[in-house]
Design a protein around this motif. Structure first.
Motif, PDB file in Angstrom:
ATOM      1  N   VAL A 820       0.859  -1.177   0.000  1.00 39.36           N
ATOM      2  CA  VAL A 820       0.000   0.000   0.000  1.00 39.36           C
ATOM      3  C   VAL A 820       0.892   1.223   0.000  1.00 39.36           C
ATOM      4  O   VAL A 820       1.771   1.369   0.861  1.00 39.36           O
ATOM      5  CB  VAL A 820      -0.931   0.023   1.227  1.00 39.36           C
ATOM      6  N   ASP A 821       0.687   2.095  -0.981  1.00 41.13           N
ATOM      7  CA  ASP A 821       1.447   3.340  -1.082  1.00 41.13           C
ATOM      8  C   ASP A 821       0.526   4.520  -0.841  1.00 41.13           C
ATOM      9  O   ASP A 821      -0.580   4.597  -1.398  1.00 41.13           O
ATOM     10  CB  ASP A 821       2.086   3.462  -2.475  1.00 41.13           C
ATOM     11  N   LEU A 822       0.988   5.422   0.009  1.00 47.73           N
ATOM     12  CA  LEU A 822       0.288   6.669   0.287  1.00 47.73           C
ATOM     13  C   LEU A 822       1.090   7.826  -0.291  1.00 47.73           C
ATOM     14  O   LEU A 822       2.291   7.699  -0.520  1.00 47.73           O
ATOM     15  CB  LEU A 822       0.128   6.853   1.800  1.00 47.73           C
ATOM     16  N   PRO A 823       0.450   8.976  -0.511  1.00 45.42           N
ATOM     17  CA  PRO A 823       1.198  10.113  -1.047  1.00 45.42           C
ATOM     18  C   PRO A 823       2.321  10.530  -0.097  1.00 45.42           C
ATOM     19  O   PRO A 823       2.184  10.493   1.130  1.00 45.42           O
ATOM     20  CB  PRO A 823       0.145  11.225  -1.156  1.00 45.42           C
ATOM     21  N   SER A 824       3.454  10.906  -0.671  1.00 43.39           N
ATOM     22  CA  SER A 824       4.547  11.447   0.130  1.00 43.39           C
ATOM     23  C   SER A 824       4.231  12.890   0.491  1.00 43.39           C
ATOM     24  O   SER A 824       3.216  13.458   0.078  1.00 43.39           O
ATOM     25  CB  SER A 824       5.855  11.395  -0.663  1.00 43.39           C
ATOM     26  N   ALA A 825       5.095  13.488   1.290  1.00 39.90           N
ATOM     27  CA  ALA A 825       4.906  14.884   1.670  1.00 39.90           C
ATOM     28  C   ALA A 825       4.891  15.796   0.453  1.00 39.90           C
ATOM     29  O   ALA A 825       4.325  16.893   0.478  1.00 39.90           O
ATOM     30  CB  ALA A 825       6.009  15.319   2.637  1.00 39.90           C
ATOM     31  N   GLN A 826       5.507  15.333  -0.636  1.00 41.69           N
ATOM     32  CA  GLN A 826       5.538  16.134  -1.859  1.00 41.69           C
ATOM     33  C   GLN A 826       4.283  15.934  -2.707  1.00 41.69           C
ATOM     34  O   GLN A 826       4.124  16.568  -3.746  1.00 41.69           O
ATOM     35  CB  GLN A 826       6.776  15.780  -2.697  1.00 41.69           C
ATOM     36  N   GLY A 827       3.427  15.004  -2.279  1.00 42.05           N
ATOM     37  CA  GLY A 827       2.142  14.862  -2.949  1.00 42.05           C
ATOM     38  C   GLY A 827       2.030  13.693  -3.887  1.00 42.05           C
ATOM     39  O   GLY A 827       0.954  13.389  -4.366  1.00 42.05           O
ATOM     40  N   GLY A 828       3.144  12.991  -4.182  1.00 43.44           N
ATOM     41  CA  GLY A 828       3.071  11.846  -5.077  1.00 43.44           C
ATOM     42  C   GLY A 828       3.215  10.540  -4.328  1.00 43.44           C
ATOM     43  O   GLY A 828       3.441  10.508  -3.127  1.00 43.44           O
TER      44      GLY A 828
END
Length: 838
Positions: A820-828
């Motif tokens: 499961v991947d969530l957005p990073s602090a940079q938004g991607g």
């Protein structure tokens, strides 16, 4: 009443092991005799055969003030040969004091003072009746007003803030009285009795493990088996779906309903396990006493009962809650449960009146109460089965039974006035019920596909004759519940009522005095904080005995009160019981209005004397400050739901945007799972399909009342999403073709609309880099996926997200990994390339 310091006492060094040197042994023995001489046995200890001085034939052993106690072996002359050595004897192992009784401690959940027939209410509870009629009723017994805090106080004998449990586990904050990490300096009754030769077990609800530690990955030191109980069979959270519970046996997750889905109910299963455990223990160790802590999740929502029990109560509550309160009040007077001059407090204006409802909604709410009564009566019946088993074994008359009917008052946490079909849907995610849906599905109440809770009107009726309800620690409707004790041969006036002020912290001291045991000074080398409670044995045969628990503070969510010698000063609630969010107050002690009652003359807390006696009010308010300071109550905090906001919770996944899971990983709680709410996310599954195809769950979180699942159905990649149990809140996106044999990568991309919480988004399913399906979810879960269901890989425990499959729907291929991947602090999506879509 003993009170601890504001901070837990430092750990003491473990007492030195016994030396082989006679001189050092005699010195230690002499020191032990001096220490023992400072404490004389109580009358009850003498009666039970307990003598705190060492037996003549085993010098210095056992010293029950310091646990655990090692087996005793006398010093021996040991030579190279057996002939030259002293004759040896097996070390003497610790045993309970002679005559120590079995102990069965029962506590129901969310049952108010006026719910059961035993205390004048409408719900038949024959087992509770039996304990009361063959023992004593206590009509001034008090809890903390909320689940976890009461449970922590019950098993430790300390005030809930001293046990770091000033709030439920899910709402804990970092302050010493609220962080939910119970200190080793407040040892549990399980630790004490086990170390003194009892067999111990815990059945049913826990709700005392920090919510970020409630997974099969541990740590387990605050689970029941880490708190000294030898066996645990139950659930860890606030509630359980009674037909599909998330059960643990010790620390292993089990799904006991599988294979008997049509007949399973957790209350019956729990009784089966308790009976089996008791029978096994007594078969092997007939002379060793038992301690069983038996705590059903009933009657906390969801109110679930077998259909035949639900149908027994049809038509029994058509009069409505307003009439029922008056009927209960009159029965309580007739039974002598309340004094003849007691006053029935009026229902607050904010509560819904039964006569204001339409005929259809009257039918609905009457059914809600029918299933509540069925659930409670059914659970009491299971307790009766446990008593019957003890009787068949010849053990019941040597058993101290303490039956607490409610860990707090009944729950008025229904915001609608007409009840709810799913507490997580309404209370957690603000998805309101449709009245027509409730009417159309009236027979679903109490069954598998609802997680129903009754109207706050019924809850208030269950708390007759007092003001307010669960969570309101300032008033008796939140804190006072029924309690009965049976101990044959030690109670000379069975069926009588005791009216001394009593508190949940009194239970552990009562058990210890009955067993002839001292409160330990150290456990595992950790110096113990003194207990706050006072044994109730003094009142068993003296109805006029002067109460010994003379001072007790109360605090839950800044609802404050202080009892002292017949008086109580308390705050006026700022929020209704069903209001989870509201204006926070910087200084609840001074910003809340205070009331004053003389309980010795006003049993039901009905006449506010604050204006007439301001000096007494001021005296008690100052006493509250002193008690709060001694018991880690500060800082006062009237936030409730706000405490679960992400910025207020432990950030165990802070900075983590990638979660890798493997086949067989199950029961990952929401506190530890990736937070896929109110954001875009991607699920990537590396799987292998065998010849002939595969089906089953790849990953799921939650279930029927809210959740999502990535799976193969009919061999086809499928993503199902549920905002709630309502049909319009179910979405399924599915590929057109079954997957061929071989290794595949399935990707589910969810792109969130943004612009707030609970918004919609788009789903794209891809297989091996090619898009195979897409769809739209109009609304998503804004706050909480589930209160009891979890994230699972390769199977679904509990309820299904949609009813096109049946749990556990185990995957029939091989799962190499799910990410499961969530957005990073940079938004991607950090480190993840977008799939190549056709």
């Amino acid at each position: 009443m003993a009170t601890p310091s504001a901070h837990h006492a430092p750990a003491a060094d473990r007492p030195a092991r016994r030396s082989a040197s006679p001189r050092s042994f005699l010195a230690a023995f002499a020191a032990g005799l001096l220490a023992c001489s400072a404490s004389l046995p109580t009358v009850a200890q003498q009666a039970s055969g307990f003598d705190p001085s060492p037996p003549a034939n085993t010098p210095g052993w056992p010293d029950r003030r310091h646990l655990p106690i090692e087996p005793y072996a006398p010093d021996l002359k040991l030579a190279p040969t057996v002939a030259g050595s002293d004759p040896a004897h097996w070390p003497k192992e610790i045993a309970a004091p002679e005559g120590a009784p079995n102990v069965l401690l029962v506590m129901m959940d969310d049952v108010g003072f006026g719910a059961t027939e035993t205390f004048g209410g409408p719900v038949p509870t024959p087992t509770f009746d039996r304990i009361a009629n063959e023992g004593l009723r206590f009509n001034r017994f008090h809890t903390t007003a909320l689940c976890s805090p009461t449970r922590a106080a019950l098993i430790t004998g300390r005030n809930h803030h001293v046990a770091s449990t000033g709030i439920i586990m899910e709402f804990s904050t970092p302050y010493p009285g609220y962080h939910s990490l119970m200190s080793r300096s407040v040892g549990s009754i399980g630790e004490i009795l086990t170390a003194n030769g009892y067999g111990s077990a815990w059945f049913g609800k826990n709700h005392n493990v920090p919510d970020w530690q409630t997974s099969p990955a541990g740590p387990f030191d605050l689970w029941p088996t880490g708190l000294g109980f030898e066996y645990f069979y139950g659930f860890l959270g606030a509630d359980a779906h009674q037909f599909r519970p998330a059960v643990y046996e010790n620390t292993k997750p089990v799904d006991p309903y599988l294979g008997r889905e049509d007949s399973y109910h957790f209350d019956a299963d729990m009784a089966d396990h308790a009976i089996q455990w008791m029978q096994t223990r007594k078969s092997v160790w007939p002379d060793r006493p038992l301690f069983a802590y038996y705590t059903p999740g009933t009657a906390h929502a969801p109110h679930h009962a077998p259909k035949e029990w639900r149908d027994r109560f049809k038509g029994k509550f058509d009069m409505g809650w307003d009439v029922l309160r008056e009927q209960t009040f009159e029965r309580q007077k007739q039974l002598g449960i309340i004094p003849a001059n007691a006053v029935l407090n009026p229902t607050p204006d904010d509560y819904t009146r039964f006569d204001s409802l339409s005929p259809d909604m009257k039918r609905v709410v009457a059914r809600e109460m029918e299933v509540y009564a069925a659930a409670l009566a059914h659970s009491d019946y299971q307790v009766g089965r446990v008593l019957d088993a003890l009787e068949r074994m010849g053990e019941l008359d040597n058993t101290l039974v303490i039956y607490i009917m409610g860990d707090n008052g009944s729950s008025a946490e229904d915001p609608t006035g007409v009840g709810i079909t799913s507490e997580i849907t309404v209370l957690g995610n603000n998805v309101m019920d449709r009245p027509e849906y409730m009417v159309e599905n009236i027979e679903e109440f109490g069954g598998m596909w609802f997680q129903n809770h009754y109207s706050h009107g019924w809850a208030h009726a269950m708390n007759t004759p007092f003001q307010w309800d669960k969570k309101i620690a300032s008033h008796l409707g939140g804190t006072r519940t029924g309690m009965a004790i049976r101990w044959p041969g030690h109670i000379k006036d069975p069926g009588a009522i005791r009216s001394q002020f009593t508190h949940v912290t009194d239970i552990v001291p009562t058990i210890l005095e009955a067993a002839g045991l001292p409160a330990p000074e150290t456990i595992n080398g950790i110096r113990q904080v003194p207990m706050n409670g006072s044994s109730l044995v003094y009142a068993f045969n003296d109805p006029g005995a002067r109460e010994r628990h003379t001072t007790q503070y109360f605090e839950i969510v800044a609802n404050q009160a202080i009892y002292h010698e017949g008086w109580i000063a308390n705050t006026t609630p700022k929020r209704l019981p069903w209001v989870g969010r509201g204006d926070a107050h910087a200084d609840p002690f001074n910003e809340y209005e205070w009331e004053l009652y003389h309980l010795d003359e006003d049993f039901t807390q009905s006449r506010n004397l604050a204006a007439e006696n301001p000096a007494k009010l001021q005296e008690l308010r100052q006493l509250f400050l002193a008690e709060a300071g001694r018991n880690q109550v500060f800082p006062l905090d009237d936030r409730y739901i706000e405490r679960v906001d992400p910025e207020n919770r432990p950030k165990h996944n802070e900075g983590r945007t990638r979660f890798d899971f493997y086949e067989g990983t199950t029961r990952i709680t929401e506190a530890l799972a990736p937070n896929m709410k109110n954001t875009s996310f991607r699920i990537t599954a590396d799987i292998e399909v065998p010849q002939g195809g595969a089906n089953g769950i790849i990953m799921t979180q939650g279930g029927w009342f809210g959740g999502n699942a990535l799976m193969l159905q009919d061999g086809k990649p499928t993503y199902a999403y549920a905002l709630s149990h309502y049909p319009e809140h179910k979405t399924t996106v599915q590929g057109a073709q079954p997957l061929a044999a071989g290794r595949h990568t399935i990707v589910m991309d969810f792109t969130y609309d943004g612009g707030g919480v609970g918004k919609g988004g788009n789903v794209v399913l891809s297989v091996d880099g090619s898009r195979v399906a897409e769809g739209r979810i109009d609304r998503t879960i804004p706050a909480r996926v589930s209160a009891d269901e979890t994230l699972d890989i390769g199977e679904d425990a509990g309820t299904p997200v949609v009813r096109t499959y049946e749990v556990p729907f185990r995957f029939t291929g091989e799962i190499h990994k799910v990410t499961v991947d969530l957005p990073s602090a940079q938004g991607g999506m950090a480190g993840v390339a977008a799939p190549a879509l056709d």
